[in-house]
Design a protein around this motif. Structure first.
Motif, PDB file in Angstrom:
ATOM      1  N   PRO A   1       0.815  -1.238   0.000  1.00  0.00           N
ATOM      2  CA  PRO A   1       0.000   0.000   0.000  1.00  0.00           C
ATOM      3  C   PRO A   1       0.837   1.272   0.000  1.00  0.00           C
ATOM      4  CG  PRO A   1      -0.870  -1.594   1.561  1.00  0.00           C
ATOM      5  CD  PRO A   1       0.459  -2.123   1.107  1.00  0.00           C
ATOM      6  N   VAL A   2       1.987   1.230   0.680  1.00  0.00           N
ATOM      7  CA  VAL A   2       2.873   2.401   0.689  1.00  0.00           C
ATOM      8  C   VAL A   2       3.436   2.641  -0.708  1.00  0.00           C
ATOM      9  CG1 VAL A   2       4.952   3.404   1.703  1.00  0.00           C
ATOM     10  CG2 VAL A   2       3.439   1.983   3.100  1.00  0.00           C
ATOM     11  N   VAL A   3       3.790   1.553  -1.378  1.00  0.00           N
ATOM     12  CA  VAL A   3       4.285   1.676  -2.757  1.00  0.00           C
ATOM     13  C   VAL A   3       3.201   2.294  -3.647  1.00  0.00           C
ATOM     14  CG1 VAL A   3       5.123   0.388  -4.762  1.00  0.00           C
ATOM     15  CG2 VAL A   3       5.902  -0.233  -2.474  1.00  0.00           C
ATOM     16  N   ASP A   4       1.977   1.853  -3.434  1.00  0.00           N
ATOM     17  CA  ASP A   4       0.866   2.424  -4.213  1.00  0.00           C
ATOM     18  C   ASP A   4       0.720   3.922  -3.951  1.00  0.00           C
ATOM     19  OD1 ASP A   4       0.337  -0.091  -5.229  1.00  0.00           O
ATOM     20  OD2 ASP A   4      -1.187  -0.553  -3.702  1.00  0.00           O
ATOM     21  N   ASP A   5       0.868   4.330  -2.676  1.00  0.00           N
ATOM     22  CA  ASP A   5       0.753   5.752  -2.340  1.00  0.00           C
ATOM     23  C   ASP A   5       1.859   6.574  -3.005  1.00  0.00           C
ATOM     24  OD1 ASP A   5      -1.480   5.293  -0.841  1.00  0.00           O
ATOM     25  OD2 ASP A   5      -0.425   5.233   1.091  1.00  0.00           O
ATOM     26  N   PHE A   6       3.081   6.026  -3.010  1.00  0.00           N
ATOM     27  CA  PHE A   6       4.173   6.730  -3.667  1.00  0.00           C
ATOM     28  C   PHE A   6       3.920   6.833  -5.177  1.00  0.00           C
ATOM     29  CE2 PHE A   6       7.021   5.917   0.055  1.00  0.00           C
ATOM     30  CZ  PHE A   6       7.457   7.226   0.202  1.00  0.00           C
ATOM     31  N   ASP A   7       3.346   5.796  -5.732  1.00  0.00           N
ATOM     32  CA  ASP A   7       3.054   5.822  -7.161  1.00  0.00           C
ATOM     33  C   ASP A   7       2.032   6.918  -7.493  1.00  0.00           C
ATOM     34  OD1 ASP A   7       3.250   4.887  -9.806  1.00  0.00           O
ATOM     35  OD2 ASP A   7       1.438   3.686  -9.556  1.00  0.00           O
ATOM     36  N   ARG A   8       1.008   7.020  -6.661  1.00  0.00           N
ATOM     37  CA  ARG A   8       0.001   8.063  -6.880  1.00  0.00           C
ATOM     38  C   ARG A   8       0.591   9.462  -6.658  1.00  0.00           C
ATOM     39  NH1 ARG A   8      -3.557   3.982  -4.731  1.00  0.00           N
ATOM     40  NH2 ARG A   8      -2.974   4.548  -2.592  1.00  0.00           N
ATOM     41  N   ALA A   9       1.485   9.572  -5.659  1.00  0.00           N
ATOM     42  CA  ALA A   9       2.110  10.873  -5.383  1.00  0.00           C
ATOM     43  C   ALA A   9       2.974  11.318  -6.557  1.00  0.00           C
ATOM     44  CB  ALA A   9       2.943  10.788  -4.119  1.00  0.00           C
ATOM     45  N   LEU A  10       3.691  10.397  -7.167  1.00  0.00           N
ATOM     46  CA  LEU A  10       4.536  10.751  -8.310  1.00  0.00           C
ATOM     47  C   LEU A  10       3.690  11.210  -9.506  1.00  0.00           C
ATOM     48  CD1 LEU A  10       7.170   7.850  -8.166  1.00  0.00           C
ATOM     49  CD2 LEU A  10       7.558  10.284  -7.674  1.00  0.00           C
ATOM     50  N   LYS A  11       2.588  10.542  -9.709  1.00  0.00           N
ATOM     51  CA  LYS A  11       1.703  10.947 -10.800  1.00  0.00           C
ATOM     52  C   LYS A  11       1.089  12.330 -10.532  1.00  0.00           C
ATOM     53  CE  LYS A  11       0.431   6.314 -12.347  1.00  0.00           C
ATOM     54  NZ  LYS A  11      -0.666   5.316 -12.511  1.00  0.00           N
ATOM     55  N   ALA A  12       0.765  12.571  -9.237  1.00  0.00           N
ATOM     56  CA  ALA A  12       0.177  13.869  -8.879  1.00  0.00           C
ATOM     57  C   ALA A  12       1.179  14.996  -9.053  1.00  0.00           C
ATOM     58  CB  ALA A  12      -0.334  13.833  -7.453  1.00  0.00           C
ATOM     59  N   MET A  13       2.462  14.728  -8.763  1.00  0.00           N
ATOM     60  CA  MET A  13       3.485  15.776  -8.878  1.00  0.00           C
ATOM     61  C   MET A  13       3.737  16.175 -10.330  1.00  0.00           C
ATOM     62  SD  MET A  13       6.386  15.059  -5.966  1.00  0.00           S
ATOM     63  CE  MET A  13       6.694  13.361  -6.432  1.00  0.00           C
ATOM     64  N   GLU A  14       3.413  15.316 -11.265  1.00  0.00           N
ATOM     65  CA  GLU A  14       3.633  15.646 -12.682  1.00  0.00           C
ATOM     66  C   GLU A  14       2.714  16.776 -13.173  1.00  0.00           C
ATOM     67  OE1 GLU A  14       3.124  12.046 -14.800  1.00  0.00           O
ATOM     68  OE2 GLU A  14       4.981  11.114 -14.056  1.00  0.00           O
ATOM     69  N   SER A  15       1.547  16.876 -12.547  1.00  0.00           N
ATOM     70  CA  SER A  15       0.572  17.859 -13.031  1.00  0.00           C
ATOM     71  C   SER A  15       0.288  18.987 -12.044  1.00  0.00           C
ATOM     72  CB  SER A  15      -0.749  17.170 -13.386  1.00  0.00           C
ATOM     73  OG  SER A  15      -1.263  16.498 -12.253  1.00  0.00           O
ATOM     74  N   THR A  16       0.677  18.834 -10.776  1.00  0.00           N
ATOM     75  CA  THR A  16       0.354  19.858  -9.779  1.00  0.00           C
ATOM     76  C   THR A  16       1.374  20.981  -9.775  1.00  0.00           C
ATOM     77  OG1 THR A  16      -0.240  20.237  -7.468  1.00  0.00           O
ATOM     78  CG2 THR A  16       1.604  18.767  -7.909  1.00  0.00           C
ATOM     79  N   THR A  17       0.896  22.117  -9.361  1.00  0.00           N
ATOM     80  CA  THR A  17       1.793  23.281  -9.192  1.00  0.00           C
ATOM     81  C   THR A  17       1.824  23.747  -7.739  1.00  0.00           C
ATOM     82  OG1 THR A  17      -0.047  24.764  -9.759  1.00  0.00           O
ATOM     83  CG2 THR A  17       1.440  24.082 -11.561  1.00  0.00           C
ATOM     84  N   ASP A  18       1.050  23.038  -6.892  1.00  0.00           N
ATOM     85  CA  ASP A  18       0.980  23.391  -5.474  1.00  0.00           C
ATOM     86  C   ASP A  18       2.028  22.584  -4.717  1.00  0.00           C
ATOM     87  OD1 ASP A  18       0.361  24.141  -2.941  1.00  0.00           O
ATOM     88  OD2 ASP A  18      -1.770  23.581  -3.041  1.00  0.00           O
TER      89      ASP A  18
END
Length: 209
Positions: A112-129
């Protein structure tokens, strides 16, 4: 006169020979006594022979019993050896399987932690916050630490403590900033960890001198 004397002498000699024969020849009664003595001896020997003959089956029975006990003991030994050999093979197989899947529980808990990191990396590609990214990473990191703590992992607090070679690995020595820090950990370059109160990684530290 001479003839009568000769006849008398001859008669005396006959009587002497007859008496001698009677003395040397055993009587019928004596012969019966001798025969009875031999019969008695044979009768006395017969019980001993009977006793020996009676002991032969007993000895044969004891020998047969010992052979049976030996066969049973040998059979028991073979059975125990076979059971032990099966136990040894089963144990070796189980140990090999445990080595292959030793960290299975921890790996499954980390997914589950790996999954969270995967989602965080995808979110960082498009976020500016940036603040949102920091908050997300912090949440994942805390989740990871909590999961490891549940598995028995505990960080080591080394900074400011006395240097202990059983816990710390000294990277270098520096002049102690204060007198009370001499011989103590001034800085911690890499954190050490316990796993169920056993050191699994030494803390790499700088020691004051």
């Amino acid at each position: 006169m001479a003839g009568n004397l000769i006849c008398t002498t001859i008669m005396n000699f006959k009587d002497m020979f007859n008496k001698k024969d009677k003395q040397e020849t055993p009587s019928t009664d004596n012969m019966e006594d001798v025969n009875n003595a031999f019969d008695s001896t044979e009768e006395n020997e017969n019980p001993l022979a009977d006793e020996l003959n009676a002991n032969e089956p007993v000895e044969a029975s004891a020998e047969s019993k010992l052979k049976d006990e030996l066969a049973q003991a040998n059979d028991k030994y073979l059975r125990l050896y076979a059971e032990f050999d099966n136990f040894r093979r089963r144990t070796n197989k189980e140990r090999a399987e445990e080595r292959q899947t030793a960290g299975k529980d921890t790996i499954v808990a980390l997914l589950p932690v790996v999954d969270d990191f995967d989602r965080a990396l995808k979110a960082m590609e498009s976020t500016t916050d940036i603040n949102a990214v920091k908050e997300g990473v912090s949440l994942v990191f805390n989740k990871l630490k909590n999961m490891l703590a549940q598995k028995g992992l505990k960080p080591m607090d080394a900074k400011g403590t006395e240097f202990d070679a059983d816990l710390h690995e000294a990277i270098t020595n520096v002049p102690a900033p204060t007198e009370d820090l001499k011989g103590k950990v001034v800085d911690e370059l890499e954190k050490g960890y316990y796993l169920n109160d056993k050191v699994v990684r030494f803390a790499k530290v700088v020691v004051g001198s």
